[in-house]
Enzyme design. Structure first.
Site: not given
Length: 450
Positions: A45, A47, A211, A238, A241, A247
């Site tokens: 974790y 954060e 984008d 992303t 692609k 991903r």
């Protein structure tokens, strides 16, 4: 340890090995990316953000050697901090950005984070109409973003060439004064005029946002214009692609990099990097996926190598040849062809078949693509007029211009044989015989026989 899931993984490997992915939003990752994505970073974790205190040069990857006080909410971050800084530095090098946020879990969340950073509920965003090539997150009524912000849309002026109606776009912008001018697309085979877009956005003081989820790898490879070269403030993308990573999402920015853990700075274009960092965490997501960020870093490192430019060039070459060969066989292509990796064909007008049926029969022979609406489509979204396909994944497998005529012939043959199960089975065998000659990049390398 789990035979049921292990069997499904094996079956998916075999499906991929014995067919070709033509979906333009998909690709095959390297073994290095795959291993990083399955690493022990999945246990952590993290954060918050790594610190950059005392670091003055993003491009210096010696930042991986520095252990600095972090801005995390959990301990044990010495390795995650250094790894995330490497991912950020590589992302900035790829796009010529001042800052990068590598934490978004997806392209959709990257876009939402930008909206949240700059907008108030009800503010206006001017983006491409979904039916003319835009993306769901650019204001489709079914999305959360459309419930919060007021999206207004521009379209193509001529769908036979793909030319955007820039005069209408400017007229709308001057009248509506959107806070964001959004350039981006998921089914647009041409290259927009970024210079004209920037001029329009600057007239109204809008945030210029691109984008580039579909074409990011082509930008890095020098085969597509970089919006930053025309004064854009933000690029979202992303990381799969055309970038061939895991991903996930990525936000690149121009401006002053500040501390996102402190009080939010004023909403100015200069402060966009910090505003977006705060919007990603804690604004729109919690803990980042550190195993995915590790895989992003590996993919970014691969994209910075000279051979990636060769790959991007081949993607575009393959797409243009495939488009030409499809047209010879009677496929009517939207915009008349392609300038990037993507092809949109009107199969309803071409062959009297809807896109859903075309997708089904083509998938049956081992070629995966997707049904897709066309501009002002007379059919429904579930059975649209078009199919969308592209060349990023097959280029990764090693296919070149010489294989494109055969791919086109198989597409047409599958449509022609849609009611002939015997013929479809024969075509599937032909596809499999070619596919097995082009291994997946994640397959173990076979040792040469002595």
């Amino acid at each position: 340890m789990d035979k049921e899931i292990a069997n499904l993984i094996h079956e998916e490997q075999e499906r991929q090995r014995h067919g070709f992915e033509l979906i333009p939003s998909e690709n095959y990752v390297s073994r290095g990316v795959l291993e990083a994505n399955g690493s022990v970073f999945t246990n952590k974790y993290s954060e918050g953000y790594p610190s950059f205190e005392g670091l003055t040069e993003w491009m210096d990857e010696r930042i991986a050697e520095e252990i600095l006080p972090n801005r995390r909410y959990y301990g044990g971050q010495e390795n995650t901090d250094r790894m995330e800084r490497v991912a950020i530095a590589r992302a900035c090098r790829m796009f010529g950005a001042d800052h990068a946020n590598v934490q978004p879990h997806s392209g959709a969340q990257a876009n939402m984070a930008v909206y949240n950073a700059w907008m108030e509920p009800g503010d206006k965003i001017l983006g491409m109409d979904l039916s003319h090539g835009g993306h769901l997150t650019h204001g489709a009524p079914v999305t959360q973003s459309a419930q919060i912000y007021n999206f207004i849309r521009y379209k193509q002026k001529d769908t036979t060439t793909g030319e955007i109606d820039y005069d209408e776009l400017e007229e709308i912008a001057l009248k509506e004064k959107p806070k964001i001018l959004l350039v981006g697309y998921s089914a647009y085979p041409r290259i927009p005029d970024f210079k004209r877009m920037a001029e329009i956005g600057n007239k109204i003081g809008a945030l210029l946002m691109a984008d580039m989820a579909h074409v990011a790898g082509l930008i890095v490879g020098g085969e597509h214009p970089n919006p930053f070269d025309y004064g854009f403030h933000v690029i979202t993308t992303t990381t799969h692609k055309t970038l061939r990573g895991p991903r996930g999402g990525l936000i690149l920015t121009k401006g002053k990099v500040g501390d996102p853990i402190k009080k939010a700075p004023p909403k100015t274009l200069e402060n966009i990097p910090t505003l977006i960092d705060k919007s990603v965490f804690p604004g729109t997501q919690g803990g980042p996926l550190m195993h995915t960020i590790a895989a992003k870093a590996v993919a970014f490192g691969e994209a910075l190598q000279p051979e990636f430019k060769v790959y991007a060039t081949q993607v575009v070459k393959n797409a243009r040849i495939l488009a030409e060969e499809m047209q010879k066989l009677g496929f009517i292509l939207l915009t008349g062809g392609t300038d990037n990796h993507l092809i949109l064909a009107d199969v309803h007008k071409s062959f009297g078949i809807d896109g859903a049926e075309a997708e089904r029969v083509i998938d049956e022979i081992g070629l995966s693509l997707n049904k897709n609406s066309i501009p002002d489509d007379p059919l429904t979204m579930f059975k649209p007029s078009g199919i969308r396909l592209g060349t990023p994944a097959i280029t990764t497998r090693g296919l070149t211009e010489k294989e494109m005529p055969q791919i086109a012939k198989w597409l047409k043959a599958a449509i022609d044989a849609r009611d002939d199960e015997v013929k479809l089975a024969e075509l599937k065998q032909e596809v499999a015989e070619m596919a097995i000659r082009f291994p997946l990049p994640s397959d173990p390398k076979k040792k040469a026989k002595k």
